[in-house]
Design a protein around this motif. Structure first.
Motif, PDB file in Angstrom:
ATOM      1  N   LYS A  96      27.546  42.358  38.187  1.00  0.00           N
ATOM      2  CA  LYS A  96      28.181  42.914  39.368  1.00  0.00           C
ATOM      3  C   LYS A  96      27.662  42.340  40.685  1.00  0.00           C
ATOM      4  O   LYS A  96      26.477  42.112  40.866  1.00  0.00           O
ATOM      5  CB  LYS A  96      28.042  44.428  39.353  1.00  0.00           C
ATOM      6  N   ILE A 126      30.994  39.317  38.936  1.00  0.00           N
ATOM      7  CA  ILE A 126      32.117  40.259  38.966  1.00  0.00           C
ATOM      8  C   ILE A 126      32.141  40.917  40.336  1.00  0.00           C
ATOM      9  O   ILE A 126      31.203  41.626  40.703  1.00  0.00           O
ATOM     10  CB  ILE A 126      31.967  41.327  37.868  1.00  0.00           C
ATOM     11  N   ASN A 136      33.043  43.718  42.206  1.00  0.00           N
ATOM     12  CA  ASN A 136      33.389  45.085  41.840  1.00  0.00           C
ATOM     13  C   ASN A 136      33.471  46.012  43.052  1.00  0.00           C
ATOM     14  O   ASN A 136      33.487  47.226  42.897  1.00  0.00           O
ATOM     15  CB  ASN A 136      32.365  45.632  40.847  1.00  0.00           C
ATOM     16  N   ARG A 185      35.272  36.879  38.696  1.00  0.00           N
ATOM     17  CA  ARG A 185      36.265  37.848  38.244  1.00  0.00           C
ATOM     18  C   ARG A 185      36.249  39.030  39.212  1.00  0.00           C
ATOM     19  O   ARG A 185      35.195  39.557  39.537  1.00  0.00           O
ATOM     20  CB  ARG A 185      35.923  38.295  36.828  1.00  0.00           C
ATOM     21  N   GLU A 242      37.216  42.840  39.691  1.00  0.00           N
ATOM     22  CA  GLU A 242      37.548  44.046  38.926  1.00  0.00           C
ATOM     23  C   GLU A 242      37.348  45.261  39.811  1.00  0.00           C
ATOM     24  O   GLU A 242      36.283  45.430  40.397  1.00  0.00           O
ATOM     25  CB  GLU A 242      36.657  44.177  37.697  1.00  0.00           C
ATOM     26  N   SER A 243      38.332  46.105  39.874  1.00  0.00           N
ATOM     27  CA  SER A 243      38.301  47.358  40.631  1.00  0.00           C
ATOM     28  C   SER A 243      37.692  47.197  42.016  1.00  0.00           C
ATOM     29  O   SER A 243      36.983  48.045  42.505  1.00  0.00           O
ATOM     30  CB  SER A 243      37.565  48.457  39.856  1.00  0.00           C
ATOM     31  N   SER A 292      39.731  35.034  38.888  1.00  0.00           N
ATOM     32  CA  SER A 292      40.651  35.944  38.197  1.00  0.00           C
ATOM     33  C   SER A 292      40.707  37.264  38.947  1.00  0.00           C
ATOM     34  O   SER A 292      39.672  37.880  39.207  1.00  0.00           O
ATOM     35  CB  SER A 292      40.190  36.199  36.763  1.00  0.00           C
ATOM     36  N   SER A 321      41.935  40.920  38.495  1.00  0.00           N
ATOM     37  CA  SER A 321      42.388  41.834  37.451  1.00  0.00           C
ATOM     38  C   SER A 321      43.451  42.785  37.979  1.00  0.00           C
ATOM     39  O   SER A 321      43.689  42.880  39.180  1.00  0.00           O
ATOM     40  CB  SER A 321      41.201  42.621  36.878  1.00  0.00           C
ATOM     41  N   ASP A 322      44.089  43.497  37.063  1.00  0.00           N
ATOM     42  CA  ASP A 322      45.223  44.347  37.433  1.00  0.00           C
ATOM     43  C   ASP A 322      44.851  45.525  38.326  1.00  0.00           C
ATOM     44  O   ASP A 322      45.713  46.146  38.919  1.00  0.00           O
ATOM     45  CB  ASP A 322      45.982  44.825  36.198  1.00  0.00           C
ATOM     46  N   ASP A 323      43.573  45.833  38.466  1.00  0.00           N
ATOM     47  CA  ASP A 323      43.168  46.923  39.344  1.00  0.00           C
ATOM     48  C   ASP A 323      42.516  46.418  40.635  1.00  0.00           C
ATOM     49  O   ASP A 323      41.802  47.143  41.311  1.00  0.00           O
ATOM     50  CB  ASP A 323      42.226  47.892  38.613  1.00  0.00           C
ATOM     51  N   SER A 324      42.775  45.146  40.979  1.00  0.00           N
ATOM     52  CA  SER A 324      42.195  44.533  42.172  1.00  0.00           C
ATOM     53  C   SER A 324      43.274  44.029  43.114  1.00  0.00           C
ATOM     54  O   SER A 324      44.412  43.818  42.717  1.00  0.00           O
ATOM     55  CB  SER A 324      41.290  43.368  41.794  1.00  0.00           C
ATOM     56  N   GLY A 363      46.624  41.388  39.409  1.00  0.00           N
ATOM     57  CA  GLY A 363      46.652  42.488  40.361  1.00  0.00           C
ATOM     58  C   GLY A 363      47.592  42.190  41.507  1.00  0.00           C
ATOM     59  O   GLY A 363      48.530  41.406  41.393  1.00  0.00           O
TER      60      GLY A 363
END
Length: 190
Positions: free
Chosen positions: A33, A72, A74, A98, A100-101, A117, A119-122, A142
């Motif tokens: 993170k 990540i 985050n 990456r 993420e959130s 990358s 992600s779908d929640d970013s 995302g």
């Protein structure tokens, strides 16, 4: 009059020195993170927002077993105009950074020389310059938007892969040999 000139030079020098003192490079050296101080060099976790003149280098090392660190993002993070983030490739890994959130608002310059990358929640909001270099990839599942002031440049060998939604109100440059692709159910609003 000469004293005022010297005072003016001194004040200018002090201001320049103060501005340069805030120009710091932060290097991700760990695995995991973004907000973990152990994942950063001695300069620590980058300030949020990242101020003009400062830069972030994402170039995680490979351990003795040939496994690279996986950064990540985050948290919600902002890059101000005049600041930069550079992502380098990771040997043997499919991602170099990456999200993420969390989210990224770029008003500066983001250069991807590996894979980024989302992600779908970013959420990624580009208000500055995003450069996808040779052999680089931006995979977005995302929410991704390129605002009016934003520029996305896909270099020869670079790939912009849209798996979620991309809203483009700015400039999208697909250089000769670059690729912009969408998958089923993805949307590109241009």
């Amino acid at each position: 009059m000469r004293v005022l000139g010297k005072v003016g030079l001194l004040v200018g020098f002090v201001c320049l020195t103060a501005a340069m003192a805030h120009a710091t490079t932060y290097t991700f050296v760990g695995d995991g993170k973004w907000d973990n101080p152990n994942n950063w060099d001695a300069n620590g976790v980058p300030p949020n927002p990242l101020p003009a003149g400062s830069s972030i280098i994402i170039n995680p090392p490979v351990n003795a077993y040939g496994i690279a660190g996986q950064p990540i993002l985050n948290i919600a993070f902002e890059i101000e105009s005049g600041a930069s983030l550079t992502v380098f490739p990771v040997a043997g890994a499919d991602r170099a950074l990456r999200m993420e959130s969390g989210g990224l608002v770029n008003s500066g310059t983001v250069t991807v020389n590996g894979t980024l990358s989302v992600s779908d929640d970013s959420t990624f909001i580009n208000q500055g310059t995003l450069i996808l270099g040779d052999q680089s990839k931006l995979n977005t599942k995302g929410t991704f938007s390129n605002d009016v002031a934003g520029t996305i440049s896909v270099a020869s060998g670079g790939v912009l892969r849209i798996e979620g939604n991309l809203t483009n109100e700015g400039r999208l440059e697909n250089k000769s040999g670059g690729t912009v692709e969408t998958v089923a159910d993805a949307t590109l609003d241009n």
